[in-house]
Design an enzyme around this catalytic site. Structure first.
Site, PDB file in Angstrom:
ATOM      1  N   GLU A  17      -8.999   8.709  -2.019  1.00 34.01           N
ATOM      2  CA  GLU A  17      -8.938   7.420  -1.345  1.00 34.01           C
ATOM      3  C   GLU A  17     -10.154   6.554  -1.675  1.00 34.01           C
ATOM      4  O   GLU A  17     -10.042   5.335  -1.830  1.00 34.01           O
ATOM      5  CB  GLU A  17      -8.805   7.604   0.172  1.00 34.01           C
ATOM      6  CG  GLU A  17      -7.464   8.158   0.612  1.00 34.01           C
ATOM      7  CD  GLU A  17      -6.289   7.264   0.246  1.00 34.01           C
ATOM      8  OE1 GLU A  17      -6.493   6.061   0.000  1.00 34.01           O
ATOM      9  OE2 GLU A  17      -5.147   7.776   0.196  1.00 34.01           O
ATOM     10  N   TYR A  27      -9.612   1.765   6.983  1.00 32.33           N
ATOM     11  CA  TYR A  27      -8.565   2.225   6.074  1.00 32.33           C
ATOM     12  C   TYR A  27      -8.748   3.702   5.702  1.00 32.33           C
ATOM     13  O   TYR A  27      -7.810   4.502   5.801  1.00 32.33           O
ATOM     14  CB  TYR A  27      -8.518   1.389   4.787  1.00 32.33           C
ATOM     15  CG  TYR A  27      -7.633   2.049   3.760  1.00 32.33           C
ATOM     16  CD1 TYR A  27      -6.249   1.968   3.872  1.00 32.33           C
ATOM     17  CD2 TYR A  27      -8.166   2.835   2.736  1.00 32.33           C
ATOM     18  CE1 TYR A  27      -5.417   2.621   2.982  1.00 32.33           C
ATOM     19  CE2 TYR A  27      -7.342   3.491   1.840  1.00 32.33           C
ATOM     20  CZ  TYR A  27      -5.973   3.386   1.960  1.00 32.33           C
ATOM     21  OH  TYR A  27      -5.156   4.057   1.094  1.00 32.33           O
ATOM     22  N   ASP A  33      -4.320  -1.318   3.998  1.00 34.45           N
ATOM     23  CA  ASP A  33      -4.980  -1.899   2.832  1.00 34.45           C
ATOM     24  C   ASP A  33      -4.159  -3.094   2.346  1.00 34.45           C
ATOM     25  O   ASP A  33      -3.210  -3.529   3.016  1.00 34.45           O
ATOM     26  CB  ASP A  33      -5.159  -0.847   1.723  1.00 34.45           C
ATOM     27  CG  ASP A  33      -3.845  -0.364   1.128  1.00 34.45           C
ATOM     28  OD1 ASP A  33      -2.764  -0.757   1.633  1.00 34.45           O
ATOM     29  OD2 ASP A  33      -3.887   0.411   0.157  1.00 34.45           O
TER      30      ASP A  33
END
Length: 366
Positions: A47, A130, A148
């Site tokens: 991520e 996020y 996002d």
């Protein structure tokens, strides 16, 4: 505006929307290396890498990085120079410095186990809303939204939301919506499905609506405005900066490189000596010679211009004139590090200076 969002949200058949979205994802999802299991550490790495970077670019970096640092403990124990070198070329180096600091904290404060609550994981350096939502939902099946750009684009079309997604407060609107819409039973699949849909179907300029598994739920499609959403105000034009850099060598073929400051842009990365220049009566070459003397007490003979490179950041553009140079015998090189060509491969350079090095090698071969 909020009234129309509420109206569209209440008209959404949330259960059918979840079912259609997750069913499509389970059938069509891409085979990505971080989806092999639900290892919180590897999901975290992926991520962080995927922020501001395309999936195709990330895959080889992810594989190499997790081979070099296979566990959270391995990364926590690693030397920063090795970590930066493994990240070299991905850009946005503050991401990996924050990750490195955060995994050290996980080892020291959480026994090496990535926290599984919003309150604890949010305390870690570099873990924003996020990343928090992505790790908690994907690794731990916690129904936490992960909002996002992809997700805001998808949901702005599904619910015909005309708020400007470039404004920070708009993210809160989407988070609140997704707390209602997210699957409580399959939050991992739901969040990944939304991300996947935005990446391969509900794309920014040419959404493939006829292939979309949730087209029947989409207000923008039914209104014919899918290409107008999301609303996103334009950023300012990046600042143009004129620079000059010197690829310095001595008679024995050693290179002379410099380590950037420990804070600020490209912190702790290595570079060839360089300076900002002005369009002036004094040439860039003369300005660079003076900079080398003033900053590094280095006297060098610079050759004619090798070439120019451009490197674009989100907020500025570097236009760098590149010069090869020879250190004069007996010259000092204060604050520069003398390395062989082989030794230089161990140091992490930003992409702009990798381009400079490559240009100098190509010139030497001609």
């Amino acid at each position: 505006m909020l009234d129309s969002i509420d109206k569209n949200l209440h008209s959404l058949n949330i259960e059918d929307f979840r079912k259609d979205l997750i069913s499509w994802y389970l059938l069509e999802k891409r085979d990505l290396p971080w989806r092999i299991n639900q290892d919180p550490y590897k999901i975290w790495v992926s991520e962080i890498m995927l922020q501001q970077t395309r999936v195709d670019t990330v895959i080889p970096y992810f594989l190499a990085f997790t081979e070099k640092f296979p566990t959270l403990e391995a990364l926590a124990e690693a030397d920063e120079e090795d970590v930066l070198k493994a990240w070299e070329g991905l850009g946005y180096y503050s991401r990996v410095r924050n990750l490195h600091s955060a995994v050290k904290e996980v080892v020291s404060s959480y026994g090496g186990i990535v926290p599984d609550t919003p309150e604890e994981i949010s305390k870690l350096k570099g873990v924003g809303p996020y990343t928090k939502g992505a790790i908690l939902s994907i690794a731990y099946n916690v129904p936490e939204p992960a909002v996002d750009g992809n997700v805001m684009r998808v949901m702005s079309r599904i619910l015909s939301i005309w708020e400007d997604i470039a404004k920070p407060k708009t993210r809160t609107i989407f988070e609140n919506i997704l707390y209602e819409v997210i699957s409580k039973e399959q939050p991992s699949e739901f969040n990944q499905a939304l991300m996947e849909l935005g990446a391969i179907i509900c794309t920014p300029t040419s959404p493939s609506c006829l292939m979309c598994p949730v087209r029947e739920h989409c207000h923008a499609f039914h209104e014919g405005v899918q290409r107008e959403l999301p609303v996103k105000s334009k950023k300012k034009k990046p600042k143009q900066v004129t620079m000059a850099a010197a690829v310095l060598k001595d008679a024995e073929g050693h290179y002379y490189i410099h380590k950037r400051n420990s804070s600020g842009l490209l912190a702790n990365l290595w570079e060839f000596p360089n300076c900002e220049t002005t369009i002036d009566i004094v040439s860039q070459k003369e300005q660079l010679v003076k900079f080398l003397s003033d900053e590094y007490e280095t006297e060098a003979e610079l050759e004619p211009l090798t070439g120019t490179i451009q490197h674009v950041f989100s907020h500025l553009v570097w236009n760098i004139s590149v010069y090869a140079g020879q250190l004069k015998p007996g010259s000092s090189y204060k604050n520069l590090v003398k390395v062989t060509e082989t030794e230089m491969q161990r140091y992490a350079f930003p992409v702009s200076h990798q381009k400079i090095y490559k240009m100098s090698l190509q010139t030497n071969e001609q």
